[in-house]
Design an enzyme around this catalytic site. Structure first.
Site, PDB file in Angstrom:
ATOM      1  N   ARG A  52       8.849  28.477  76.511  1.00  0.00           N
ATOM      2  CA  ARG A  52       9.342  27.536  77.524  1.00  0.00           C
ATOM      3  C   ARG A  52       8.589  27.605  78.835  1.00  0.00           C
ATOM      4  O   ARG A  52       8.241  26.570  79.411  1.00  0.00           O
ATOM      5  CB  ARG A  52      10.825  27.811  77.826  1.00  0.00           C
ATOM      6  CG  ARG A  52      11.774  27.185  76.855  1.00  0.00           C
ATOM      7  CD  ARG A  52      13.017  28.040  76.737  1.00  0.00           C
ATOM      8  NE  ARG A  52      12.660  29.271  76.078  1.00  0.00           N
ATOM      9  CZ  ARG A  52      12.667  29.426  74.767  1.00  0.00           C
ATOM     10  NH1 ARG A  52      13.102  28.475  73.995  1.00  0.00           N
ATOM     11  NH2 ARG A  52      12.269  30.550  74.210  1.00  0.00           N
ATOM     12  N   THR A  53       8.384  28.796  79.347  1.00  0.00           N
ATOM     13  CA  THR A  53       7.831  28.883  80.706  1.00  0.00           C
ATOM     14  C   THR A  53       6.428  28.278  80.743  1.00  0.00           C
ATOM     15  O   THR A  53       6.124  27.424  81.580  1.00  0.00           O
ATOM     16  CB  THR A  53       7.826  30.346  81.190  1.00  0.00           C
ATOM     17  OG1 THR A  53       9.157  30.845  81.075  1.00  0.00           O
ATOM     18  CG2 THR A  53       7.382  30.440  82.638  1.00  0.00           C
ATOM     19  N   LYS A  81     -11.051  43.473  77.724  1.00  0.00           N
ATOM     20  CA  LYS A  81     -12.306  44.213  77.960  1.00  0.00           C
ATOM     21  C   LYS A  81     -12.162  45.163  79.149  1.00  0.00           C
ATOM     22  O   LYS A  81     -13.106  45.833  79.528  1.00  0.00           O
ATOM     23  CB  LYS A  81     -13.438  43.232  78.264  1.00  0.00           C
ATOM     24  CG  LYS A  81     -13.739  42.243  77.159  1.00  0.00           C
ATOM     25  CD  LYS A  81     -14.899  41.338  77.603  1.00  0.00           C
ATOM     26  CE  LYS A  81     -15.143  40.223  76.617  1.00  0.00           C
ATOM     27  NZ  LYS A  81     -16.093  39.226  77.160  1.00  0.00           N
ATOM     28  N   ARG A 102       1.955  35.195  84.069  1.00  0.00           N
ATOM     29  CA  ARG A 102       2.957  36.116  83.498  1.00  0.00           C
ATOM     30  C   ARG A 102       2.236  37.383  83.072  1.00  0.00           C
ATOM     31  O   ARG A 102       1.165  37.316  82.461  1.00  0.00           O
ATOM     32  CB  ARG A 102       3.643  35.470  82.291  1.00  0.00           C
ATOM     33  CG  ARG A 102       4.490  36.453  81.492  1.00  0.00           C
ATOM     34  CD  ARG A 102       5.321  35.788  80.445  1.00  0.00           C
ATOM     35  NE  ARG A 102       6.433  35.061  81.055  1.00  0.00           N
ATOM     36  CZ  ARG A 102       7.430  34.504  80.373  1.00  0.00           C
ATOM     37  NH1 ARG A 102       7.446  34.608  79.040  1.00  0.00           N
ATOM     38  NH2 ARG A 102       8.405  33.865  80.982  1.00  0.00           N
ATOM     39  N   HIS A 130      11.608  36.919  87.726  1.00  0.00           N
ATOM     40  CA  HIS A 130      11.237  35.680  87.029  1.00  0.00           C
ATOM     41  C   HIS A 130      11.754  34.507  87.876  1.00  0.00           C
ATOM     42  O   HIS A 130      12.702  33.815  87.497  1.00  0.00           O
ATOM     43  CB  HIS A 130      11.842  35.679  85.632  1.00  0.00           C
ATOM     44  CG  HIS A 130      11.298  34.639  84.707  1.00  0.00           C
ATOM     45  ND1 HIS A 130      10.535  33.558  85.145  1.00  0.00           N
ATOM     46  CD2 HIS A 130      11.397  34.509  83.356  1.00  0.00           C
ATOM     47  CE1 HIS A 130      10.208  32.818  84.092  1.00  0.00           C
ATOM     48  NE2 HIS A 130      10.708  33.380  83.000  1.00  0.00           N
TER      49      HIS A 130
HETATM   50  C1  NCD Z   1      12.879  34.993  79.591  1.00  0.00           C
HETATM   51  C2  NCD Z   1      11.747  35.896  80.036  1.00  0.00           C
HETATM   52  O1  NCD Z   1      10.588  35.699  79.654  1.00  0.00           O
HETATM   53  O2  NCD Z   1      12.042  36.768  80.817  1.00  0.00           O
HETATM   54  N1  NCD Z   1      12.458  33.853  78.945  1.00  0.00           N
HETATM   55  C3  NCD Z   1      12.138  32.752  79.681  1.00  0.00           C
HETATM   56  O3  NCD Z   1      11.164  32.728  80.403  1.00  0.00           O
HETATM   57  N2  NCD Z   1      12.938  31.692  79.606  1.00  0.00           N
HETATM   58  C4  NCD Z   1      13.971  35.700  78.910  1.00  0.00           C
HETATM   59  C5  NCD Z   1      13.658  36.611  77.767  1.00  0.00           C
HETATM   60  O4  NCD Z   1      12.518  36.751  77.342  1.00  0.00           O
HETATM   61  O5  NCD Z   1      14.619  37.192  77.262  1.00  0.00           O
END
Ligand code: NCD
Length: 306
Positions: A52-53, A81, A102, A130
Site C-alpha cells: 500500500r505505502t 554493495k 522506507r 510511520h
Molecule cells: C504497516 C507498516 O509497514 O508499518 N503497513 C502499512 O504501511 N500500511 C503495518 C504493518 O506492516 O504491519
C-alpha cells in the site's frame, strides 16, 4: 532548506488540518489536480517490503501529473554493495524532486534528510515511525467523526514494534480529550517513549491485556499485526502472534458507531467475517491513503497554495 516529514510531530495541528482539507478537496474534484505536479518526479526508495505505502505514493504522484522512479527492495539497490544512506540520497536527489523512503533501520530517513536538498518523506523506519500511515488514519477518523478531539481509541496487538501505533499516538495525543486504551500482551506493550508522549500532551491512557471489557467505551479500534520481522526469535513470535483475533462476536458490545481500523497487511488478527460489517474501515483507509499522500506531495513541493 526543504521541508521533510520524518516524524508526524514535524507538522503542526494546523498543517495537518490543512492536509485533511486538501485531501477532501482532491476527493471532491480530482480533475482539478491532474497537472498539479506536472514535470516533477517522485522517487520511492523502499529498503523494506510494501504494498500500500509504495503503490499509493506512486499512484498519488501519477494522479498529480508527475512521474515516478525508484526501487522496491534493498536487493535491487546498491545498499547490497554496502552503499550508505547518505550516498544513496545524494545520488537520488540528482534525479528526483521529492523522495519517499522506507528503511528497516530506525532513524535512516532522518539521516537521509540531513543530507538532502529535496524533501524526504519517512515511509516507515524500522519499529519507530510511520507518519504517512498516520495521515491516512487521521483522514479516516476525521471523515468518520468530523473532528479528532475527544475520541477514545483502542490500539490492539503489537504496540511495541508497531510503528503505525507509535505515530498515531504521537499525532492523536495532541488533540484535547483523547483517551488511549492500549491492549497488548505484556511482552508487546508500548515503549516508554511513546507513553511519555501521551503524558507530555496531557492525554490519558490505560493498559489492558484483553479487549472484551474495554470494547464498549471505544470510538475506534485500531488493530495491528504482530511484527514478525522485528522479533529476535521465531518461538516468541509464534507464541504471541495470535494473542488477539477480532471476530464479529467480539464486536457485539461495541458502540453502534464504533469503527475498526487496521493499517494492513492483516494476518490473522481481524477475521475476514468482520470485513462485511459496516464498522470495518480498513479498506477505506487504503483508499484515503492515496489522497492524503497527494496533499502531502503538493505541500512538500510548495504547490499547496489554493
Ligand atoms: C504497516 C507498516 O509497514 O508499518 N503497513 C502499512 O504501511 N500500511 C503495518 C504493518 O506492516 O504491519
Amino acid at each position: 532548506m526543504p521541508r521533510h516529514l520524518i516524524d508526524i510531530q514535524d507538522f503542526t495541528q494546523e498543517e495537518i488540518a490543512a492536509l485533511i482539507a486538501r485531501s477532501e478537496d482532491i476527493i471532491a474534484r480530482p480533475q482539478d489536480y491532474q497537472d498539479s505536479a506536472a514535470r516533477q518526479k517522485l522517487a520511492t526508495l523502499f529498503f523494506e517490503p510494501s504494498t500500500r505505502t509504495r503503490l499509493s505514493f506512486e499512484a498519488a504522484m501519477l494522479d498529480l501529473g508527475g512521474s515516478i522512479l525508484g526501487f522496491a527492495s534493498q536487493d535491487s539497490s546498491s545498499a547490497t554493495k554496502g552503499e550508505s544512506v547518505a550516498d544513496t540520497i545524494r545520488t537520488v536527489q540528482c534525479y528526483a524532486d521529492i523522495i519517499a523512503m522506507r528503511h528497516p533501520k530506525e532513524g535512516a530517513p532522518l539521516v537521509a534528510a540531513r543530507h538532502a536538498t529535496v524533501p524526504i518523506i519517512n515511509a516507515g523506519d524500522g519499529g519507530q515511525n510511520h507518519p504517512t500511515q498516520t495521515l491516512t488514519d487521521l483522514l479516516t477518523l476525521h471523515r468518520e467523526f468530523g473532528q479528532l478531539h475527544g475520541l477514545t481509541i483502542g490500539l490492539c496487538g503489537d504496540l511495541k514494534f508497531g510503528r503505525t501505533v507509535h505515530s498515531l499516538i504521537a499525532a492523536m495525543a495532541r488533540y484535547p480529550g483523547v483517551h488511549f486504551v492500549l491492549v497488548s500482551p505484556k511482552e508487546l506493550v508500548a515503549p516508554d517513549y511513546v507513553i511519555d508522549v501521551i503524558k507530555r500532551h496531557g492525554a490519558t491512557y490505560e493498559e489492558c491485556r484483553t479487549m472484551d471489557a474495554v470494547m464498549p467505551k471505544l470510538d475506534a479500534l485500531y488493530m495491528t499485526r504482530v511484527q514478525r520481522e522485528r522479533f529476535f526469535n521465531e518461538a516468541d513470535y509464534v507464541r504471541l502472534k495470535d494473542s488477539f483475533i477480532l471476530t464479529p462476536d467480539k464486536l457485539k458490545h461495541a458502540k453502534p458507531n464504533m469503527i475498526v481500523m487496521h493499517p494492513l497487511p492483516r494476518v490473522n488478527e481481524v477475521s475476514v467475517l468482520v470485513d462485511a460489517l459496516a464498522c470495518a474501515k480498513y479498506f477505506d483507509q487504503v483508499r484515503y491513503g492515496k489522497f492524503i499522500r497527494m496533499a502531502l506531495i503538493l505541500k512538500l513541493l510548495g504547490r499547496d497554495a489554493a
